[in-house]
Design a protein around this motif. Structure first.
Motif, PDB file in Angstrom:
ATOM      1  N   LYS A 137       0.821  -1.214   0.000  1.00  0.00           N
ATOM      2  CA  LYS A 137       0.000   0.000   0.000  1.00  0.00           C
ATOM      3  C   LYS A 137       0.856   1.266   0.000  1.00  0.00           C
ATOM      4  O   LYS A 137       0.819   2.074   0.916  1.00  0.00           O
ATOM      5  CB  LYS A 137      -0.946  -0.015   1.194  1.00  0.00           C
ATOM      6  CG  LYS A 137      -1.968  -1.143   1.124  1.00  0.00           C
ATOM      7  CD  LYS A 137      -2.950  -1.106   2.257  1.00  0.00           C
ATOM      8  CE  LYS A 137      -3.969  -2.235   2.112  1.00  0.00           C
ATOM      9  NZ  LYS A 137      -4.942  -2.268   3.209  1.00  0.00           N
ATOM     10  N   GLY A 139       1.254   3.466  -2.891  1.00  0.00           N
ATOM     11  CA  GLY A 139       0.806   4.576  -3.715  1.00  0.00           C
ATOM     12  C   GLY A 139       1.586   4.727  -5.009  1.00  0.00           C
ATOM     13  O   GLY A 139       2.555   4.025  -5.285  1.00  0.00           O
ATOM     14  N   ASN A 164      -1.564  -2.320  -3.852  1.00  0.00           N
ATOM     15  CA  ASN A 164      -0.669  -1.225  -3.484  1.00  0.00           C
ATOM     16  C   ASN A 164      -1.299   0.154  -3.682  1.00  0.00           C
ATOM     17  O   ASN A 164      -0.614   1.170  -3.510  1.00  0.00           O
ATOM     18  CB  ASN A 164       0.635  -1.312  -4.286  1.00  0.00           C
ATOM     19  CG  ASN A 164       1.640  -2.240  -3.635  1.00  0.00           C
ATOM     20  OD1 ASN A 164       2.023  -2.053  -2.480  1.00  0.00           O
ATOM     21  ND2 ASN A 164       2.057  -3.264  -4.358  1.00  0.00           N
ATOM     22  N   ALA A 165      -2.583   0.190  -4.042  1.00  0.00           N
ATOM     23  CA  ALA A 165      -3.323   1.455  -4.125  1.00  0.00           C
ATOM     24  C   ALA A 165      -2.613   2.485  -4.998  1.00  0.00           C
ATOM     25  O   ALA A 165      -2.455   3.637  -4.619  1.00  0.00           O
ATOM     26  CB  ALA A 165      -3.564   2.014  -2.716  1.00  0.00           C
ATOM     27  N   GLY A 167      -3.688   3.681  -7.896  1.00  0.00           N
ATOM     28  CA  GLY A 167      -4.612   4.629  -8.483  1.00  0.00           C
ATOM     29  C   GLY A 167      -4.303   4.893  -9.951  1.00  0.00           C
ATOM     30  O   GLY A 167      -3.434   4.268 -10.556  1.00  0.00           O
ATOM     31  N   ASP A 191      -6.131  -5.126  -7.875  1.00  0.00           N
ATOM     32  CA  ASP A 191      -6.479  -4.432  -6.625  1.00  0.00           C
ATOM     33  C   ASP A 191      -5.676  -3.148  -6.439  1.00  0.00           C
ATOM     34  O   ASP A 191      -5.084  -2.916  -5.376  1.00  0.00           O
ATOM     35  CB  ASP A 191      -6.264  -5.360  -5.429  1.00  0.00           C
ATOM     36  CG  ASP A 191      -7.200  -6.538  -5.447  1.00  0.00           C
ATOM     37  OD1 ASP A 191      -8.364  -6.375  -5.042  1.00  0.00           O
ATOM     38  OD2 ASP A 191      -6.783  -7.626  -5.881  1.00  0.00           O
ATOM     39  N   ASN A 192      -5.642  -2.304  -7.438  1.00  0.00           N
ATOM     40  CA  ASN A 192      -4.892  -1.054  -7.340  1.00  0.00           C
ATOM     41  C   ASN A 192      -5.743   0.189  -7.632  1.00  0.00           C
ATOM     42  O   ASN A 192      -5.193   1.281  -7.809  1.00  0.00           O
ATOM     43  CB  ASN A 192      -3.684  -1.086  -8.289  1.00  0.00           C
ATOM     44  CG  ASN A 192      -2.476  -1.729  -7.651  1.00  0.00           C
ATOM     45  OD1 ASN A 192      -1.976  -1.271  -6.627  1.00  0.00           O
ATOM     46  ND2 ASN A 192      -2.006  -2.813  -8.228  1.00  0.00           N
ATOM     47  N   ASN A 193      -7.076   0.009  -7.687  1.00  0.00           N
ATOM     48  CA  ASN A 193      -7.992   1.149  -7.880  1.00  0.00           C
ATOM     49  C   ASN A 193      -7.648   1.968  -9.129  1.00  0.00           C
ATOM     50  O   ASN A 193      -7.621   3.198  -9.092  1.00  0.00           O
ATOM     51  CB  ASN A 193      -7.982   2.069  -6.644  1.00  0.00           C
ATOM     52  CG  ASN A 193      -8.457   1.358  -5.402  1.00  0.00           C
ATOM     53  OD1 ASN A 193      -9.374   0.536  -5.456  1.00  0.00           O
ATOM     54  ND2 ASN A 193      -7.834   1.643  -4.273  1.00  0.00           N
ATOM     55  N   ASN A 240     -10.208  -3.854 -10.237  1.00  0.00           N
ATOM     56  CA  ASN A 240      -9.714  -2.494 -10.427  1.00  0.00           C
ATOM     57  C   ASN A 240     -10.829  -1.504 -10.775  1.00  0.00           C
ATOM     58  O   ASN A 240     -10.542  -0.367 -11.152  1.00  0.00           O
ATOM     59  CB  ASN A 240      -8.642  -2.460 -11.535  1.00  0.00           C
ATOM     60  CG  ASN A 240      -7.246  -2.655 -10.975  1.00  0.00           C
ATOM     61  OD1 ASN A 240      -6.775  -1.881 -10.155  1.00  0.00           O
ATOM     62  ND2 ASN A 240      -6.577  -3.714 -11.414  1.00  0.00           N
TER      63      ASN A 240
END
Length: 439
Positions: A137, A139, A164-165, A167, A191-193, A240
């Motif tokens: 996580k 960024g 790891n977010a 984005g 899973d990283n938005n 995602n």
């Protein structure tokens, strides 16, 4: 090979501290090997619940095999922070010629820890093939600090940076890595938005003409050179939140990554609109071998559209449509089975987690899963000539069905026109009779 599996935590902690306080990683590995040998031979380790007890036991073995080199280092779930990475870095640098697998997932490395790893991952590293940095996580800034080093790494083939977010801005760094690293084959960015805008940025950076001036007379050859640089074969983008409008972007992704053979789009909220938009893309794709579209709520109609499009696809061998709310009646299940039967390439089709209703009164029972499985077994044994025969048969079936539908529509139109003419004549006769009666 993993020398540290099934070792008590005190032993692992002791080995780690020994490595980062002046000892080399070879000695670190040797201690772990000796400890594991004791465990396998059922010898007493003494009070192995503390580091002091382990040290006391190690004194019985003054000569350790220091010649062993470390090839795999697994430090998952050790609560490592940036300071631990700085302490471990000298030992990693000394083993940069032997270490092949490094797992640092489920830690708290942060942006500083990622930056500290950059010197180890640079061009001088000639052996590392697998790197797992998932679940930290950190960024978008952190992954951007790794990309310059990884771009010059010519041995890394597998990179896991899920959870790891990053984005949408982290997508820029990932796309740059994919487009410039010619050795990377497997990338897990789940899973990283990323969302729709992140995928849009990812695809736009993969454009071969992005780095080439249109006025450059050599831009076609440079674009071709770019296309041969990106060699990722497996891409995981599940969870995602790409949304139902991302079908066009996925089409561009497949076009700009011709090396891609495995694509995971699980749980991306594609729904009916997104899945129907993917159908024509899959019909003309000739490189993808495996596709995961599970948990996308696509429904029965979109699922049928995908399977209908795949009757023209001769390369996709694995498709996951599980848990997609494909609530089918027996009649609809039969249609699905017929569509699958016209496919010659699929050898694995997952339809689990969809509610297939049983027969109503007067209907014969039908098991769509068993029928599709029978087709999969048939496809595994088809020869090239038999595949061609099935393809021609399916095309002929489509042509005859379309011609019959057109003829039925024309007959219905002619019947409607005749009925309208008869109605008009009857109306005229009635009007004439009314006029005569009035006279």
């Amino acid at each position: 090979m993993n020398h540290f599996r099934r070792l008590p935590d005190p032993i692992v902690e002791l080995c780690f501290e020994f490595a980062v306080r002046g000892g080399d990683v070879a000695t670190f590995t040797s201690i772990a090997l000796v400890c594991r040998a004791w465990l396998q031979s059922a010898r007493a380790l003494g009070p192995a619940t503390t580091k002091e007890g382990v040290l006391a036991s190690l004194r019985r073995f003054p000569r350790l095999p220091f010649h062993i080199s470390l090839t795999t280092l697994d430090l998952r779930c050790k609560s490592l922070g940036p300071s631990d990475v700085h302490a471990l870095l000298p030992a990693l640098m000394r083993n940069s010629a032997t270490l092949r697998t490094l797992k640092l997932c489920y830690n708290n490395l942060g942006a500083e820890g990622f930056r500290a790893l950059a010197p180890f991952l640079g061009a001088h590293n000639t052996t590392l093939t697998s790197l797992d940095l998932s679940c930290n996580k950190v960024g978008a800034e952190s992954v951007s600090s790794l990309v310059p080093a990884l771009n010059h790494n010519t041995t890394l083939t597998s990179l896991n940076v899920c959870f790891n977010a990053f984005g949408e801005f982290g997508a820029d760094a990932l796309a740059t890595l994919v487009s410039q690293n010619s050795s990377l084959r497997v990338l897990d960015a789940s899973d990283n938005n990323l969302h729709y805008r992140g995928l849009s940025r990812f695809v736009s950076i993969l454009d071969p003409l992005r780095f080439v001036s249109i006025l450059d007379p050599l831009h076609d050859s440079r674009a071709a050179e770019f296309a041969t640089t990106a060699c990722v074969a497996s891409l995981n983008l599940c969870r995602n939140h790409l949304g139902h409008s991302s079908a066009d972007l996925i089409a561009l992704l497949l076009e700009r990554l011709p090396s891609l053979t495995h694509l995971d789009l699980c749980s991306n909220e594609l729904q009916h609109h997104g899945a129907c938009g993917l159908a024509p893309v899959l019909a003309r794709n000739t490189t993808l071998l495996s596709l995961d579209l599970s948990f996308n709520k696509i429904g029965w109609e979109a699922g049928a559209a995908l399977l209908r499009a795949l009757t023209a696809n001769t390369t996709l061998t694995s498709l996951d449509l599980s848990s997609n709310q494909m609530h089918c009646s027996v009649t609809q299940q039969r249609k699905l089975a017929r569509l699958v039967e016209r496919n010659v390439a699929l050898t694995c089709l997952n339809l689990s987690g969809n509610y297939f209703r049983g027969p109503v009164e007067g209907e014969e029972p039908f098991d769509v899963v068993a029928q599709c499985q029978s087709t999969m077994c048939r496809n595994k044994t088809l020869s090239p000539e038999q595949r061609t025969s099935v393809i021609h048969h399916s095309r002929a079936t489509r042509t005859s069905s379309s011609s019959s539908s057109s003829s039925s529509s024309s007959s219905s139109s002619s019947s409607s026109s005749s009925s309208s003419s008869s109605s008009s004549s009857s109306s005229s006769s009635s009007s004439s009779s009314s006029s005569s009666s009035s006279s």
